[in-house]
Design an enzyme around this catalytic site. Structure first.
Site, PDB file in Angstrom:
ATOM      1  N   HIS A 230      42.534   6.544  41.366  1.00 40.30           N
ATOM      2  CA  HIS A 230      43.309   7.686  41.299  1.00 40.30           C
ATOM      3  C   HIS A 230      42.884   8.987  41.209  1.00 40.30           C
ATOM      4  O   HIS A 230      41.661   9.226  40.977  1.00 40.30           O
ATOM      5  CB  HIS A 230      44.242   7.537  39.017  1.00 40.30           C
ATOM      6  CG  HIS A 230      43.033   7.574  38.764  1.00 40.30           C
ATOM      7  ND1 HIS A 230      43.303   8.418  38.146  1.00 40.30           N
ATOM      8  CD2 HIS A 230      42.918   6.103  37.933  1.00 40.30           C
ATOM      9  CE1 HIS A 230      42.058   8.127  37.145  1.00 40.30           C
ATOM     10  NE2 HIS A 230      41.582   7.065  37.097  1.00 40.30           N
TER      11      HIS A 230
ATOM     12  N   ARG B 266      48.703   7.418  35.249  1.00 40.43           N
ATOM     13  CA  ARG B 266      47.671   8.029  36.462  1.00 40.43           C
ATOM     14  C   ARG B 266      47.277   7.444  37.586  1.00 40.43           C
ATOM     15  O   ARG B 266      47.568   8.078  39.138  1.00 40.43           O
ATOM     16  CB  ARG B 266      46.697   8.420  36.594  1.00 40.43           C
ATOM     17  CG  ARG B 266      45.737   7.090  35.113  1.00 40.43           C
ATOM     18  CD  ARG B 266      44.325   7.698  34.633  1.00 40.43           C
ATOM     19  NE  ARG B 266      43.436   7.079  34.198  1.00 40.43           N
ATOM     20  CZ  ARG B 266      43.347   5.717  33.295  1.00 40.43           C
ATOM     21  NH1 ARG B 266      44.512   5.843  32.306  1.00 40.43           N
ATOM     22  NH2 ARG B 266      42.950   5.017  32.977  1.00 40.43           N
TER      23      ARG B 266
ATOM     24  N   GLU C 242      42.247   0.047  34.179  1.00 43.76           N
ATOM     25  CA  GLU C 242      41.057   0.411  34.525  1.00 43.76           C
ATOM     26  C   GLU C 242      39.783  -0.331  33.118  1.00 43.76           C
ATOM     27  O   GLU C 242      41.193  -1.899  32.370  1.00 43.76           O
ATOM     28  CB  GLU C 242      40.788   2.073  33.463  1.00 43.76           C
ATOM     29  CG  GLU C 242      39.849   2.840  33.607  1.00 43.76           C
ATOM     30  CD  GLU C 242      38.665   2.176  34.683  1.00 43.76           C
ATOM     31  OE1 GLU C 242      38.333   1.021  35.558  1.00 43.76           O
ATOM     32  OE2 GLU C 242      37.915   3.737  35.199  1.00 43.76           O
TER      33      GLU C 242
ATOM     34  N   HIS D 193      42.266   2.085  39.446  1.00 40.41           N
ATOM     35  CA  HIS D 193      41.137   2.732  39.087  1.00 40.41           C
ATOM     36  C   HIS D 193      39.673   2.719  39.175  1.00 40.41           C
ATOM     37  O   HIS D 193      39.044   1.951  40.114  1.00 40.41           O
ATOM     38  CB  HIS D 193      41.484   2.234  37.524  1.00 40.41           C
ATOM     39  CG  HIS D 193      42.496   2.689  37.098  1.00 40.41           C
ATOM     40  ND1 HIS D 193      43.156   3.507  36.384  1.00 40.41           N
ATOM     41  CD2 HIS D 193      43.699   2.019  37.028  1.00 40.41           C
ATOM     42  CE1 HIS D 193      44.380   3.727  35.780  1.00 40.41           C
ATOM     43  NE2 HIS D 193      44.685   2.199  36.729  1.00 40.41           N
TER      44      HIS D 193
END
Length: 247
Positions: free
Chosen positions: A9, A60, A87, A182
Site C-alpha cells: 500500500h 490503506r 500487516e 502490507h
C-alpha cells in the site's frame, strides 16, 4: 503463464508520522494516494489485465487497490479481502513513535522486534480496547486466531493458508493476480516465493506503491521478478522505507 503482482500500500498517515501501525486501521496519506494511482498507471503502461485481486481488511490496502484498479479502468475485477493478508500485528508497540521507542529500548532491540524472523514484539494486553477481539470485522474468527503480537514467522504462518487456498489456485488457472497488502505480509510471501533465509529476509524492504511482478512457471515457481520502476528508483524507495517498517 500465470502472473502475480504484489503491491505494498501507498504511504499511510502513520508511515508519515513514523509510528508502528500493524492492525490499526490507518488511512493513506496524500502521498500514498498518489503512489497508488502511479502504480495503476505503471501496470496500465505494461498493458496488464488483472483477472482477480486480493487485499487485506485494512483500509490503506483496500484503498490502494481501489485507486489502482480505478486508474487501470478495471474496477470490475473480482476482489477478495482476507484478514490473513493484514500487516504484521505489532502488539504493544502499535501507535508508538519508532524513534522514541528505539531511544527507550535501544536501537538493537527495536530492530530485532521489527525485522527478525522469529522474535515477536511485546504482546498487547487482551483487555486493551485496541485488541482485535473487540473489532466486528474479526467476529467470525476464533479467539486463538487473533494475535496480540506477531513475529514475521507468525505472519508467514497466517499468510500461507490464503496463498494455498485462494491465491495459488487462481494462479494455477492461468489468471493474472494482483495482491495489494502490507510491508510484512508481502515480505513473508516474498520470503516463501523466493526461498529466502531468515538472514536474507532481515534486510528485505518492500517499497510502497511499486508493483513487483512475478512471472511464474506452471508449478507456480518464480521464473523471474521485477519492479515496474527504474532500478535506481526502486533502491531509493527501499531505503526510504527501511526506517519505516511496520506499516
Amino acid at each position: 503463464m500465470p502472473t502475480l503482482i504484489l503491491v505494498r500500500h501507498g504511504q499511510s498517515d502513520w508511515n508519515l508520522q513514523n509510528r508502528f501501525t500493524g492492525w490499526v486501521d490507518v488511512d493513506l496519506a496524500p502521498a500514498g494516494v498518489a503512489e497508488a494511482r502511479a502504480a495503476g498507471r505503471a501496470l496500465s503502461g505494461e498493458g496488464i489485465g488483472i483477472d482477480r485481486a486480493f487485499t487485506s481488511v485494512l483500509k490503506r490496502a483496500i484503498r490502494t487497490l481501489w485507486l489502482m484498479l480505478d486508474e487501470m479502468d478495471q474496477m470490475w475485477v473480482p476482489v477478495e479481502r482476507s484478514w490473513r493478508l493484514n500487516e504484521r500485528h505489532y502488539g504493544a508497540l502499535q501507535g508508538l513513535d519508532k524513534a522514541e521507542t528505539a531511544a527507550r529500548h535501544g536501537a538493537g532491540q527495536v530492530k530485532i522486534w521489527r525485522r527478525s524472523f522469529a522474535t515477536p514484539p511485546p504482546a498487547l494486553d487482551a483487555a486493551d480496547p485496541g485488541h482485535p477481539r473487540f473489532e466486528r470485522r474479526y467476529d467470525g474468527l476464533a479467539q486463538s486466531e487473533l494475535p496480540s503480537g506477531e513475529s514475521l514467522e507468525m505472519t508467514l504462518a497466517r499468510v500461507l493458508p490464503c496463498w494455498r487456498g485462494a491465491i495459488a489456485p487462481a494462479l494455477a488457472e492461468g489468471e493474472t493476480v494482483l495482491v495489494a497488502a502490507h510491508g510484512n505480509s508481502l515480505r513473508a510471501l516474498v520470503m516463501y516465493l523466493d526461498g529466502l533465509s531468515e538472514s536474507e529476509v532481515l534486510e528485505l524492504n518492500i517499497p510502497t506503491g511499486l508493483p513487483l511482478v512475478y512471472d511464474l512457471a506452471e508449478d507456480l515457481a518464480p521464473r523471474s521478478s521485477r519492479y515496474l520502476a527504474d532500478p535506481a528508483a526502486v533502491a531509493a524507495a527501499a531505503r526510504a522505507v527501511a526506517d519505516q517498517a511496520g506499516g
